[in-house]
Scaffold this active site. Structure first.
Site, PDB file in Angstrom:
ATOM      1  N   ARG A  45       0.870  -1.196   0.000  1.00 48.55           N
ATOM      2  CA  ARG A  45       0.000   0.000   0.000  1.00 48.55           C
ATOM      3  C   ARG A  45       0.903   1.242   0.000  1.00 48.55           C
ATOM      4  O   ARG A  45       1.900   1.278   0.720  1.00 48.55           O
ATOM      5  CB  ARG A  45      -0.941  -0.009   1.220  1.00 48.55           C
ATOM      6  CG  ARG A  45      -1.974  -1.142   1.148  1.00 48.55           C
ATOM      7  CD  ARG A  45      -3.065  -0.979   2.186  1.00 48.55           C
ATOM      8  NE  ARG A  45      -3.976   0.096   1.855  1.00 48.55           N
ATOM      9  CZ  ARG A  45      -4.892   0.562   2.709  1.00 48.55           C
ATOM     10  NH1 ARG A  45      -4.994   0.067   3.923  1.00 48.55           N
ATOM     11  NH2 ARG A  45      -5.719   1.534   2.339  1.00 48.55           N
ATOM     12  N   ASP A  48      -2.319   9.116   8.088  1.00 46.27           N
ATOM     13  CA  ASP A  48      -1.511   8.101   7.419  1.00 46.27           C
ATOM     14  C   ASP A  48      -0.114   8.618   7.084  1.00 46.27           C
ATOM     15  O   ASP A  48       0.810   7.830   6.891  1.00 46.27           O
ATOM     16  CB  ASP A  48      -2.201   7.622   6.140  1.00 46.27           C
ATOM     17  CG  ASP A  48      -3.354   6.705   6.492  1.00 46.27           C
ATOM     18  OD1 ASP A  48      -4.437   7.214   6.833  1.00 46.27           O
ATOM     19  OD2 ASP A  48      -3.143   5.477   6.495  1.00 46.27           O
ATOM     20  N   LYS A  60      -7.844   9.219   5.588  1.00 47.90           N
ATOM     21  CA  LYS A  60      -8.953   8.620   4.845  1.00 47.90           C
ATOM     22  C   LYS A  60      -9.754   9.658   4.061  1.00 47.90           C
ATOM     23  O   LYS A  60     -10.013  10.747   4.567  1.00 47.90           O
ATOM     24  CB  LYS A  60      -9.858   7.877   5.838  1.00 47.90           C
ATOM     25  CG  LYS A  60     -11.017   7.123   5.252  1.00 47.90           C
ATOM     26  CD  LYS A  60     -10.636   6.192   4.126  1.00 47.90           C
ATOM     27  CE  LYS A  60      -9.598   5.164   4.520  1.00 47.90           C
ATOM     28  NZ  LYS A  60      -8.972   4.499   3.343  1.00 47.90           N
TER      29      LYS A  60
HETATM   30  O1  MRU Z   1      -7.546   2.393   4.289  1.00 46.52           O
HETATM   31  P1  MRU Z   1      -7.300   2.253   5.771  1.00 46.52           P
HETATM   32  O2  MRU Z   1      -8.436   1.623   6.494  1.00 46.52           O
HETATM   33  O3  MRU Z   1      -5.979   1.603   6.080  1.00 46.52           O
HETATM   34  O4  MRU Z   1      -7.211   3.758   6.267  1.00 46.52           O
HETATM   35  C1  MRU Z   1      -7.031   4.033   7.630  1.00 46.52           C
HETATM   36  C2  MRU Z   1      -7.045   5.487   7.934  1.00 46.52           C
HETATM   37  O5  MRU Z   1      -7.141   6.321   7.066  1.00 46.52           O
HETATM   38  C3  MRU Z   1      -6.823   5.883   9.359  1.00 46.52           C
HETATM   39  O6  MRU Z   1      -7.525   7.046   9.648  1.00 46.52           O
HETATM   40  C4  MRU Z   1      -5.335   6.134   9.571  1.00 46.52           C
HETATM   41  O7  MRU Z   1      -4.589   5.034   9.152  1.00 46.52           O
HETATM   42  C5  MRU Z   1      -5.017   6.423  10.977  1.00 46.52           C
HETATM   43  S1  MRU Z   1      -5.216   4.959  11.962  1.00 46.52           S
HETATM   44  C6  MRU Z   1      -4.589   5.129  13.461  1.00 46.52           C
END
Ligand code: MRU
Length: 347
Positions: free
Chosen positions: A85, A235, A246
């Site tokens: 990813r 992220d 997200k």
């Molecule tokens: O696509 P995902 O479910 O991996 O995305 C997760 C998020 O965007 C979270 O908000 C982010 O990783 C912070 S988690 C502590």
């Protein structure tokens, strides 16, 4: 103090990694065994595990497993895991840390079994450090929330996205543990529904009062004066304080600014990427059209319709009230303050 139960999304038993299969929640808690690095890579890619810190931790264990499978192919293992990813920096941060240790042990000419043991030990260290970081983030962050508060959150940033407790949801857990009267407004977070499937499940598990809302309800609630604060995870946070999180996070930050509502970000310092200047340089993951055209197994769009599925967006530093880390709070979010904060705290 209230009693807050805690969840752990992964465990290691007899050298094998087990993870809660997040694709099965909220209906079933199923543990899957990840015995090879290729299985670990698939689990990250297919979102069996997800959430920035957890992706990093699982990848670190994946590297250890790969070294155990075939020490001479460690570089290939690293490449495969890095390709799973693209957006969350924790993946690259954890793998680079594992690789540095691996190179050192090779240079020190350690015995093969000892290298494998130390690789698992390092992954475990990353996991434990993350857990302690989350508890510290919770402690610093909960102070920012009023005694009685309606908090809006997006995606899943809880125990399931980390080694346990969580970042943004960890702050909510800590505030609830302190005895604060918290009600959480949970964005369902289309298309993957991390809010309804995972965050609502975690809040139910803890007994924390919450309402599930459709993503487009947030503005209406803010206009009505119902929301006291927005809190999200991250992220990747770049040198100037922009963040990737997200999809939908940016819109929430704009709405919060418009309505004078604090917009907090909770993230460990491993989420900072000072080598990237600003948010527009972050690679944004694009996922399949099918995830948008379906809700669960049910098709919700004409077959011929094309869909766009950006998994993350960028929120500018200027929309962020404060970033809560395990080392304390950054309350002026710009390049200069981030640099000083991280330097003074030895990050
Ligand atoms: O696509 P995902 O479910 O991996 O995305 C997760 C998020 O965007 C979270 O908000 C982010 O990783 C912070 S988690 C502590």
């Amino acid at each position: 103090m209230r009693k807050v139960r805690d969840l752990r999304p992964i465990k290691v038993e007899n050298g094998a990694l087990y993870a809660v299969n997040q694709l099965k929640l909220p209906h079933q808690v199923e543990w899957v065994k990840l015995s090879t690095y290729a299985e670990v890579a698939d689990a990250i890619k297919n979102m069996v595990v997800r959430g920035a810190p957890l992706i990093g931790i699982v990848a670190a264990y994946g590297f250890a497993i790969g070294v155990k499978e075939n020490l001479s192919r460690a570089e290939k293992v690293l490449t495969v895991l890095k390709k799973t990813r693209p957006t969350a920096v924790n993946l690259f941060w954890a793998l680079d840390r594992m690789w540095k240790k691996f190179e050192k042990y090779i240079n020190d000419q350690l015995d093969k079994q000892e290298i494998i043991r130390l690789m698992f030990k390092e992954a475990e260290k990353i996991e434990l450090e993350d857990y302690h970081a989350n508890r510290a983030i919770g402690g610093y962050g909960q102070v920012l929330l009023p005694e009685k508060a309606n908090i809006l959150t997006h995606c899943n940033t809880g125990a399931l996205a980390t080694s346990g407790w969580g970042t943004a949801l960890g702050v909510i857990r800590s505030a609830y543990e302190e005895g604060k009267e918290i009600t959480v407004y949970v964005d369902e977070t289309r298309p993957y529904l991390q809010g309804s499937r995972l965050t609502a499940w975690e809040l139910t598990y803890e007994g924390i009062p919450h309402y599930l809302i459709t993503d487009n309800t947030a503005g209406f609630l803010m206009k009505k004066g119902i929301i006291d604060a927005v809190i999200v995870g991250a992220d990747r946070i770049t040198a100037n304080g922009d963040l990737a999180n997200k999809i939908g996070t940016y819109s929430l930050s704009v709405l919060a600014k418009e309505h004078g509502i604090p917009f907090y970000v909770a993230a460990p310092t491993s989420t900072f990427d000072l080598s990237t200047e600003s948010g527009d340089q972050i690679i944004i993951e694009e996922r399949s059209e099918e995830e948008v055209k379906k809700c669960g197994e049910c098709s919700v769009a004409p077959e011929e319709t094309r869909a766009l599925n950006y998994s993350f967006d960028i929120t500018p530093a200027s929309n962020i009230t404060a970033i809560i880390t395990e080392k304390g709070i950054i309350s002026h979010v710009d390049r200069e303050h981030i640099q000083k904060f991280l330097t003074y705290r030895g990050v």
